[in-house]
Write a protein that holds these residues in place. Structure first.
Motif, PDB file in Angstrom:
ATOM      1  N   ASN A  97       0.843  -1.199   0.000  1.00  0.00           N
ATOM      2  CA  ASN A  97       0.000   0.000   0.000  1.00  0.00           C
ATOM      3  C   ASN A  97       0.878   1.249   0.000  1.00  0.00           C
ATOM      4  O   ASN A  97       1.975   1.258   0.562  1.00  0.00           O
ATOM      5  CB  ASN A  97      -0.906   0.026   1.218  1.00  0.00           C
ATOM      6  N   THR A 157       0.726   5.384   0.922  1.00  0.00           N
ATOM      7  CA  THR A 157      -0.039   6.449   1.565  1.00  0.00           C
ATOM      8  C   THR A 157       0.700   7.763   1.427  1.00  0.00           C
ATOM      9  O   THR A 157       1.906   7.842   1.667  1.00  0.00           O
ATOM     10  CB  THR A 157      -0.240   6.163   3.067  1.00  0.00           C
ATOM     11  N   ASN A 198       0.142  12.183   2.052  1.00  0.00           N
ATOM     12  CA  ASN A 198      -0.653  13.158   2.782  1.00  0.00           C
ATOM     13  C   ASN A 198      -0.583  14.526   2.131  1.00  0.00           C
ATOM     14  O   ASN A 198       0.367  14.855   1.421  1.00  0.00           O
ATOM     15  CB  ASN A 198      -0.148  13.264   4.222  1.00  0.00           C
ATOM     16  N   SER A 204      -5.502  12.500   3.152  1.00  0.00           N
ATOM     17  CA  SER A 204      -4.577  11.436   2.794  1.00  0.00           C
ATOM     18  C   SER A 204      -5.144  10.645   1.630  1.00  0.00           C
ATOM     19  O   SER A 204      -6.367  10.521   1.469  1.00  0.00           O
ATOM     20  CB  SER A 204      -4.325  10.514   3.978  1.00  0.00           C
ATOM     21  N   LEU A 253      -4.702   6.869  -0.044  1.00  0.00           N
ATOM     22  CA  LEU A 253      -4.176   5.513   0.103  1.00  0.00           C
ATOM     23  C   LEU A 253      -4.422   4.752  -1.189  1.00  0.00           C
ATOM     24  O   LEU A 253      -5.553   4.716  -1.679  1.00  0.00           O
ATOM     25  CB  LEU A 253      -4.872   4.804   1.271  1.00  0.00           C
ATOM     26  N   THR A 260      -4.174   0.988  -2.459  1.00  0.00           N
ATOM     27  CA  THR A 260      -3.978  -0.366  -1.957  1.00  0.00           C
ATOM     28  C   THR A 260      -3.485  -1.282  -3.071  1.00  0.00           C
ATOM     29  O   THR A 260      -3.733  -1.041  -4.259  1.00  0.00           O
ATOM     30  CB  THR A 260      -5.282  -0.937  -1.386  1.00  0.00           C
TER      31      THR A 260
END
Lengths: 114, 110
Positions: B18, B20, B22, B73, B75, B77
């Motif tokens: 994943n 991530t 921000n 944020s 994300l 996956t």
């Protein structure tokens, strides 16, 4: 549906020369934007048109940059004369009528000023 | 001026992991959007979240928005090689202008 078209894709010029970029937005899109994206940075809005009228050109360096959108469709962005710091990718985007919070971008024109 | 600031500036992950990233911003917003830009190409709109929403999903993408912290944020996956790109957040205010951050460069290793 066809996307936003831009030409040329690449342009190399000497400083103090002039250059023009062309954009054809998605058919029916009333709002058109020109952005400047310097390497390593996000796009910065230069000018926004609604149909053929200017909505915002507060960040357009008007001493050397000009843009027009005749007939509310195609648009051209001109730089005259170019400076070294104008080297960037120039992105055109358009938005559908009534949905200006979503913008569709063209592939951009990469300008190198030597 | 650029309102959004992405963190980190660059991210390298293994395929299947994943990712991530921000985004922080400074002033009140109407919406926040995420865009992807592949090398040498234009920006592609990924997802829009409005100021009264907290979370949104689109396929393998999950976006959160915390207006009290002025942050969002993104994300991704189960990343794929095709996710290699730069990702930009853009904030929209009531004047519908978008202010972009400097972006996060994501590299997905095979």
């Amino acid at each position: 549906e066809a996307g936003v078209a831009q030409s040329p894709r690449y342009k190399i010029i000497e400083k103090r020369q002039s250059v023009a970029f062309w954009c054809n937005p998605i058919s029916g899109h009333a709002t058109l934007y020109w952005y400047q994206q310097i390497l390593g940075q996000g796009p910065k809005l230069l000018i926004q048109f609604q149909n053929n009228g200017v909505v915002d050109d507060s960040q357009l360096p008007k001493d050397r940059f000009s843009a027009e959108r005749l007939k509310g469709v195609d648009s051209t962005l001109k730089i005259q004369p170019a400076k070294l710091e104008d080297s960037a990718v120039y992105l055109c985007a358009s938005s559908p009528r009534g949905r200006v919070d979503e913008q569709f971008f063209g592939p951009g024109t990469r300008l190198t000023v030597l | 001026s650029q309102q959004g600031e992405e963190d980190p500036q660059a991210l390298s992950i293994q395929e299947g992991e994943n990712a991530t990233m921000n985004c922080s911003y400074k002033t009140s917003i109407n919406n926040l959007q995420w865009y992807r830009q592949n090398s040498g190409r234009g920006l592609v709109h990924l997802i829009l979240i409005r100021s009264n929403e907290r979370e949104k999903h689109s396929g393998r993408l999950r976006v959160t928005l915390d207006t009290s912290k002025k942050s969002s944020s993104l994300l991704i996956t189960a990343s794929r090689a095709a996710d290699t790109a730069s990702y930009f957040c853009a904030t929209g205010a009531n004047d519908y202008k978008l202010s972009f951050g400097a972006g996060t460069t994501v590299t997905v290793r095979a």
